[in-house]
Scaffold this motif. Sequence first.
Motif, short mmCIF file in Angstrom:
data_model
loop_
_atom_site.label_atom_id
_atom_site.label_comp_id
_atom_site.label_asym_id
_atom_site.label_seq_id
_atom_site.Cartn_x
_atom_site.Cartn_y
_atom_site.Cartn_z
N ALA A 151 0.95 -1.53 -0.30
CA ALA A 151 -0.36 -0.29 -0.23
C ALA A 151 0.79 1.07 -0.30
O ALA A 151 0.02 2.48 -0.30
CB ALA A 151 -0.54 -0.25 1.49
N PHE A 152 1.50 1.01 0.45
CA PHE A 152 2.89 2.32 0.63
C PHE A 152 3.16 2.58 0.03
O PHE A 152 3.59 3.49 -1.14
CB PHE A 152 4.14 2.11 1.46
N VAL A 153 4.32 1.37 -1.34
CA VAL A 153 3.81 1.58 -2.59
C VAL A 153 3.49 2.16 -3.77
O VAL A 153 3.86 3.23 -4.44
CB VAL A 153 5.55 0.30 -3.04
N ALA A 154 2.09 1.56 -3.50
CA ALA A 154 1.03 2.39 -4.37
C ALA A 154 1.06 3.05 -4.51
O ALA A 154 0.93 4.42 -5.01
CB ALA A 154 0.34 0.86 -4.41
N ASP A 214 10.52 8.86 -2.59
CA ASP A 214 10.15 8.44 -3.38
C ASP A 214 10.60 7.54 -4.06
O ASP A 214 12.27 7.15 -3.88
CB ASP A 214 10.87 9.57 -4.68
N VAL A 215 9.77 6.05 -3.71
CA VAL A 215 9.97 4.88 -3.67
C VAL A 215 11.03 4.80 -5.06
O VAL A 215 11.62 3.70 -5.67
CB VAL A 215 8.73 3.69 -3.71
N ARG A 216 10.76 5.31 -6.27
CA ARG A 216 11.70 4.83 -7.57
C ARG A 216 13.29 5.65 -7.11
O ARG A 216 13.33 4.93 -8.55
CB ARG A 216 10.91 6.26 -8.60
N LYS A 217 13.89 5.74 -6.13
CA LYS A 217 14.77 5.84 -6.34
C LYS A 217 14.73 4.84 -6.30
O LYS A 217 16.74 4.47 -6.36
CB LYS A 217 15.40 6.73 -5.14
N PHE A 218 14.81 3.92 -5.54
CA PHE A 218 15.35 2.29 -5.52
C PHE A 218 15.57 1.67 -6.63
O PHE A 218 16.65 0.73 -6.93
CB PHE A 218 14.12 1.34 -4.48
N ARG A 219 14.93 1.89 -7.90
CA ARG A 219 15.71 2.14 -9.47
C ARG A 219 17.12 2.58 -9.60
O ARG A 219 17.68 1.58 -10.41
CB ARG A 219 14.57 2.85 -10.82
N GLU A 220 17.95 3.74 -8.72
CA GLU A 220 19.20 3.71 -8.98
C GLU A 220 19.90 2.74 -8.23
O GLU A 220 19.83 2.98 -7.22
CB GLU A 220 19.22 5.98 -8.06
N ARG A 221 20.89 2.66 -8.88
CA ARG A 221 21.69 1.47 -8.20
C ARG A 221 22.67 1.85 -7.48
O ARG A 221 22.66 1.37 -6.13
CB ARG A 221 22.64 0.70 -9.47
#
Length: 540
Positions: A251-254, A265-272
Amino acid sequence: MPLLADTPAEKMTAPYPRRWWALLVLCLSLLIVVMANTSLIVAAPDMTKDLGLTSSDLQWVVDGYTVPYAALMLVLGAIGDKYSRRGALILGLLIFAGGSVMGGMVDETTLVITARAIMGIGAAVVMPATLSLLVAIFPRRERAKAITAWSATSGLAIAAGPLAAGWLLESHAWGSTFLINVPIAVLGVVGALLLVPPSKAERMGAIDYVGGLLSIVSIGSLVYAAIEGPHFGWGTGPITAAVVAGVGLLAFVAWELRHPNPMLDVRKFRERPFSGSMLAVLFFFFGTFGSIYYATQFLQFVLGFSALETGVRLLPLAGAVFAGAAVTGRLAPKLGVKLVVGTGMALGTVGVLLLTRIESGSTYTDFLAPLLLLGFAIGLSLSPATDTIMGSFPESELGVGGGANDTALELGGALGIAVLGSLLATSYKDKLTDLVGGHLPAAAMDTAQDSVGGGLAVAQQVAKTPDGGVRQAQALIDAVHESFAHAIAQTSLVGAVIMAAGTMIVIAVLPGRKATVKPGDDDPVAEADRDEEYAESAQR
């Protein structure tokens, strides 16, 4: 002290002049919140005896601090960004001091756990504030040095906590290990008012309280399940908490993906670089905290060292932390984060693996090399990983960045103590049953199987019985020592395997040096532009 916010940005061309004194205040604040966990390791036997703590009680004396500490850091870091980072630091220190006063004065288990929870809330305010203030105060060219000092302080606290607690317990009751925090916290408050500049994020939108609540529920439930499940069985409570953690995380991610101004910003986890550094911090403290948790018990219960003697024997770890920090300051800029962090994690894995050699006849010397390797690895790895994490966040989200880094650190430590501690307890119980099963009454056997301390307490009672009690007691002591040494060796093997897997994952995720160098990093004009950005952010 004039407010930096009153200084026009265009006139502020030099860094904050008292930034190194401010760093001392930040490191002092960090020191006491980390020491609050590590000092309890050597104070636990006295607390157990005085309060009559069960294994479950003792676990929650420890983790009453850990759960709110881990769950609240992300949210409270964002609130500090929004309103006042220095104000958050001061408020957190005052809450922490209040919980410490309560913990030092009460003599009932429930109230001690409550006091520890209050301290955990204060620590959750303090720890992300120290990192966000550090990044706001220091220009980019000096930030790595400052973060190295911050990281070394975390390592120092691992050894300083048991040492300070051991010194106090020589002539005072366990409550003194709480009360010693109070004057240090007051000193931190005074230092913050005199030396730390006001700072807050500008152009920061409304706080995402829904995302914050979801993060609290998710992380809190995850830590609770990790603590309760391995130690006390996967009953209704831990399973429910694990389900809540999983659903809450989804739910948090969504929510964060859809929110225009997310808490994180959970998209940061795409940054290696970011995700690899977060994993490095988590895995590293998983192995380190878990290993130190049972190594100190062996020093106290098997080798018979007092609390103070145990603390003194952890000092090489602190010295190795500073040695690693000194080396990483030179190597990380030249070799890159991937190589330095990967090397540090590999050394830490070797340190844990060396503990598989422990046996009932082992001495302190057998622990020296593992402690030195773990300390050096902390100093080598933590600073570049933390610097990378904080560098992934803009000025308006420094508190969130600090909260993310510190959540990974605390979650890794909590999982290490819970998972490895559970494996330790199970292995000890099984081995003791093989050696002693059927030779003790059921009640005495249950107590002896509960912990190494319980086993030695039963041996003391056996020694008081007539007709060969001393001989039987010595046989039980030998069995307890052998069982605990066997448990350490078995648990360390599992810990080393997990650390090795984590090391390979981190090395695979972190990009190479060329991929992490941004255009203009070595350009003096670009560096000047970054310093101008720093000046604008610092005056806020």
